[in-house]
Design an enzyme around this catalytic site. Structure first.
Site, PDB file in Angstrom:
ATOM      1  N   LYS A 211       0.865  -1.192   0.000  1.00 53.80           N
ATOM      2  CA  LYS A 211       0.000   0.000   0.000  1.00 53.80           C
ATOM      3  C   LYS A 211       0.894   1.231   0.000  1.00 53.80           C
ATOM      4  CE  LYS A 211      -3.412   2.471   2.779  1.00 53.80           C
ATOM      5  NZ  LYS A 211      -4.424   2.359   3.832  1.00 53.80           N
ATOM      6  N   ARG A 221     -11.005   9.683   2.053  1.00 56.23           N
ATOM      7  CA  ARG A 221     -10.876  10.369   3.348  1.00 56.23           C
ATOM      8  C   ARG A 221     -12.022  11.344   3.574  1.00 56.23           C
ATOM      9  NH1 ARG A 221      -4.240  11.043   3.211  1.00 56.23           N
ATOM     10  NH2 ARG A 221      -3.854   8.797   3.076  1.00 56.23           N
ATOM     11  N   LYS A 264      -2.302  -1.674  -3.726  1.00 55.11           N
ATOM     12  CA  LYS A 264      -3.095  -0.463  -3.702  1.00 55.11           C
ATOM     13  C   LYS A 264      -2.204   0.760  -3.712  1.00 55.11           C
ATOM     14  CE  LYS A 264      -5.837   1.812  -0.243  1.00 55.11           C
ATOM     15  NZ  LYS A 264      -6.029   1.966   1.149  1.00 55.11           N
TER      16      LYS A 264
END
Ligand code: PBG
Ligand code: ZN
Length: 340
Positions: A211, A221, A264
């Site tokens: 990640k 977010r 990711k």
């Protein structure tokens, strides 16, 4: 006698140089795929708040909503009719006072993830429920772990807390825990916790192993209200150029007992995905097509630069070529229709 093919194409054309005949028909174009996109590859991210009747459109994540527990059940029911098999839950506590330095509300029995797990399992026993495990949505400072006074990650306390949350999610009935915090050693701690709780044999640990920190998590977010108050996540998420670190993190999480691997973001990191498929060839590899990537494709489609459906297929076929077998995607509801 001049051979007819030679007569038509001209001398010197190598027979093997003609490829077009191999993909002239829509069906033969599909035959070229080493893997086909199927509905059971898709995992749909759901943002669940602690306000049971919420249904809030997230502006920066086109078409996506934050759901209260009461509203999410009928919505998921509609998607299951179209072939949805799996969801990944993200909790979003909105109530005043629900955040503290340790992220206590992450595994609050009355909190959104545990409540949604129970409601979804009761309504749809066959739905495969994954839970993202992290503290950033629940901590007052917005970081993914527990901090020392100087603002750096207290690794030992963090992994203890994260493992406790994972075990409590498993106790509540999730099929899979997916730690996204990227703090060293949490896979081992989670596995040990699951073993001690007699849950290891029925709980899948899906590590966000590779990640990267960067600029692609912004809409998430907004949706999850999880931006760090101070600083950023660069001390625990990988630097974008760090393919060596990604390989080390992958090998480390495999040694610590992970059952699957998430890469990711996805589109910008296909080399990492291909390496994950190599290093973790005995493990399911999952691409997370993250919020910023999804929002960018929508923005480009709105501007007429790309066709949304074509570009979504193009992106996802890229993940499959790179070696992914699973895809976490905000496009899931679209693909359930497109793949009919
Ligand atoms: C929580 C978490 C994040 C994402 C998944 N789990 C945000 C972050 O690390 O800042 C991002 C997913 C997305 O952007 O769609 N740690
Ligand atoms: Zn986090």
């Amino acid at each position: 006698m001049v051979h007819q093919a030679e007569y038509l194409t001209g001398r010197g054309t190598e027979i093997s140089s003609i490829l077009a005949g191999g993909y002239a028909h829509p069906l033969t174009r599909e035959w070229q795929n080493e893997r086909q996109l199927t509905k059971n590859m898709f995992i749909y991210p759901l943002f669940i708040s602690d306000s049971p009747d919420e249904e809030f459109l997230i502006e920066t994540l086109p078409g996506q909503k934050r759901w209260g527990v009461n509203k999410v059940v009928p919505y998921v029911g509609e998607l299951i009719k179209k072939g949805l098999r799996s969801v990944i839950l993200f909790g979003v506590p909105l109530k005043n006072g629900s955040k503290d330095p340790e992220g206590t509300s992450a595994d609050d029995p009355e909190g959104p993830v545990i409540q949604a797990t129970k409601a979804l399992k009761a309504a749809f026993p066959d739905l495969y429920i994954m839970a993202d495990v992290c503290l950033c949505e629940y901590t007052s400072h917005g970081h993914c772990g527990v901090l020392f006074e100087d603002g750096t990650i207290n690794r030992v306390e963090s992994v203890k807390r994260i493992a406790a949350v994972a075990v409590n999610y498993a106790k509540a009935g999730v099929d899979c825990v997916a730690p996204s915090d990227m703090i060293d050693g949490r896979i081992r701690e989670i596995k040990l916790g699951l073993i001690e709780a007699n849950l290891a044999h029925k709980t899948f640990v899906m590590s966000y192993s590779a990640k990267f920190s960067g600029n692609l998590y912004g809409p998430f977010r907004d949706a999850a209200c999880s931006s760090p108050g101070q600083g950023d996540r660069r001390r625990y998420q990988l630097p974008t150029g760090g393919s060596g670190l990604a390989r080390r993190a992958l090998r480390r999480d495999i040694e610590e007992g992970t059952d699957g691997i998430i890469c990711k973001p996805s589109t910008f990191y296909l080399d990492v995905m291909a390496q994950a498929a190599e290093i973790g060839k005995d493990y399911p590899i999952c691409a997370y097509h993250v919020s910023g990537e999804y929002a960018m494709l929508h923005a480009a489609a709105e501007k007429g630069i790309v066709d949304l459906k074509t570009i979504a297929f193009e992106a996802n076929n890229g993940f499959l070529r790179a070696g992914a077998r699973l895809i976490i995607s905000y496009f899931t509801p679209d693909f359930l229709e497109w793949l009919d």
